[in-house]
Design an enzyme around this catalytic site. Structure first.
Site, mmCIF file in Angstrom:
data_model
loop_
_atom_site.group_PDB
_atom_site.id
_atom_site.type_symbol
_atom_site.label_atom_id
_atom_site.label_comp_id
_atom_site.label_asym_id
_atom_site.label_seq_id
_atom_site.Cartn_x
_atom_site.Cartn_y
_atom_site.Cartn_z
ATOM 1 N N ASP A 12 0.853 -1.186 0.000
ATOM 2 C CA ASP A 12 0.000 0.000 0.000
ATOM 3 C C ASP A 12 0.894 1.242 0.000
ATOM 4 O O ASP A 12 1.588 1.498 0.979
ATOM 5 C CB ASP A 12 -0.925 -0.016 1.228
ATOM 6 N N ASN A 115 -5.300 1.656 -8.795
ATOM 7 C CA ASN A 115 -5.647 2.880 -8.088
ATOM 8 C C ASN A 115 -6.169 2.564 -6.666
ATOM 9 O O ASN A 115 -6.909 1.608 -6.495
ATOM 10 C CB ASN A 115 -6.725 3.532 -8.971
ATOM 11 N N ASP A 116 -5.803 3.376 -5.676
ATOM 12 C CA ASP A 116 -6.156 3.050 -4.281
ATOM 13 C C ASP A 116 -7.667 2.993 -4.019
ATOM 14 O O ASP A 116 -8.133 2.124 -3.270
ATOM 15 C CB ASP A 116 -5.438 3.971 -3.281
ATOM 16 N N GLY A 144 -9.649 13.952 -0.014
ATOM 17 C CA GLY A 144 -10.296 14.002 -1.321
ATOM 18 C C GLY A 144 -11.539 13.126 -1.303
ATOM 19 O O GLY A 144 -11.925 12.604 -0.252
ATOM 20 N N HIS A 168 -14.940 13.917 -8.973
ATOM 21 C CA HIS A 168 -14.761 14.935 -10.012
ATOM 22 C C HIS A 168 -15.970 15.067 -10.926
ATOM 23 O O HIS A 168 -15.873 15.538 -12.057
ATOM 24 C CB HIS A 168 -13.451 14.686 -10.771
HETATM 25 ZN ZN ZN Z 1 -12.122 17.923 -9.850
#
Ligand code: ZN
Length: 319
Positions: A12, A115-116, A144, A168
């Site tokens: 990780d 990707n995590d 995030g 996003h």
């Molecule tokens: Zn964004």
């Protein structure tokens, strides 16, 4: 034959710490953690990861032929098919790097890089709240906002590996600027970082005596936990920040239900530690903007694995 290859290494790669675990997919046998950060060179970082892995196999008497492979969980945009990292914001030394190839050569073992957020989604689907369900959407709310979608045990990555990026999705085109360059992304409206920014502004403008007291006057000490704490104690400014973030999050997740109609939505990440103080209003917010039948069909829960996603995420790539 299959049984012989029962061991899995999980790496990780986090922005502040890196961990290596040895597992058989059911249990974690051993774990080594060391600090990472930007100052560590790519070469040193890899050397430490290899060293820790060899240490763990020696400790448990594991031979190379008994190892299925190495799973690597890594933040930032990457190509999981090639194992190539395009950009790693927290570990820039790994940007534009063929990680899988390099590790394969050093360890002489098969390697998978993911990707995590996708790793977290996969292990939550296989070992957490998705167990026994056909599909799961995982959302992590911390500094995030990340997401991942697993259907019938498979990660849905999308054509360009950009699927599941709930953070996003633009919900307010006139909203605050996101680090990705767009305006009003969910991440810029509802992440821990967004809440922190709003809380600092509120304290600076003298609108929250309680948050000022909680940070002892040093606004740099304010974070999403400060907002939660003050909101729980009834501070109006903190309550508004908390409530607004939850409304935005609810809107984003309502979109997820309308589009992929998952069996389970699992909410993880640091902010989810607030428990029912987050989950109850969030569920209500989702209900308001979702078709009733679809809302009822989706189980909305706090991610079951919690902090253990760091251990299981990378391992789950070989489960
Ligand atoms: Zn964004």
């Amino acid at each position: 034959m299959k049984k012989k290859k029962k061991y899995i290494f999980g790496w990780d790669l986090g922005g502040t710490k890196v961990s290596v675990v040895l597992s058989d997919g059911r249990r974690i046998f051993s774990k080594r953690v060391f600090p990472s950060g930007r100052s560590l060179s790519r070469k040193t970082l890899l050397r430490q990861l290899v060293y820790c892995s060899r240490l763990l196999s020696r400790k448990h008497g594991v031979l190379r032929r008994q190892i299925r492979g190495i799973g690597i969980s890594c933040p930032g945009p990457l190509d999981p098919v090639r194992g190539f990292i395009y950009h790693s914001p927290n570990l820039p030394q790994l940007s534009r790097f063929d990680l899988a190839k390099s590790v394969r050569t050093k360890m002489q073992l098969p390697v998978k890089v993911e990707n995590d957020a996708n790793c977290a989604a996969l292990c939550e689907a296989l070992k957490g709240s998705g167990k026994g369900h056909s599909s799961l959407f995982y959302v992590t709310v911390s500094t995030g906002i990340g997401g991942g979608f697993v259907a019938d045990g498979n990660l849905i990555r999308g054509k360009n590996f950009g699927a599941g990026e709930l953070g996003h999705v633009v919900l307010d085109p006139t909203g605050p600027r996101c680090f990705c360059g767009k305006r009003g992304c969910l991440e810029a409206l509802a992440s821990g970082t967004a809440m922190t920014r709003l809380a600092r502004e509120a304290v600076q403008k003298g609108r929250s005596r309680m948050m000022k007291k909680l940070c002892k006057g040093d606004i740099q000490l304010i974070d999403a936990f400060t907002v939660e704490k003050a909101a729980r104690r009834g501070d109006p400014a903190a309550k508004k920040i908390w409530k607004d973030a939850i409304q935005w999050l609810g809107l984003g997740l309502s979109g997820v239900i309308q589009i992929v109609n998952p069996s389970v939505i699992a909410v993880g990440g640091g902010v989810s530690q607030a428990g029912s103080f987050l989950m109850n209003p969030l569920t209500q917010a989702i209900r308001k903007t979702t078709w009733p039948d679809s809302f009822r069909a989706t189980k909305i829960v706090r991610a079951k694995l919690g902090d253990r996603v760091a251990d299981w995420g990378a391992v789950s790539l070989w489960m």
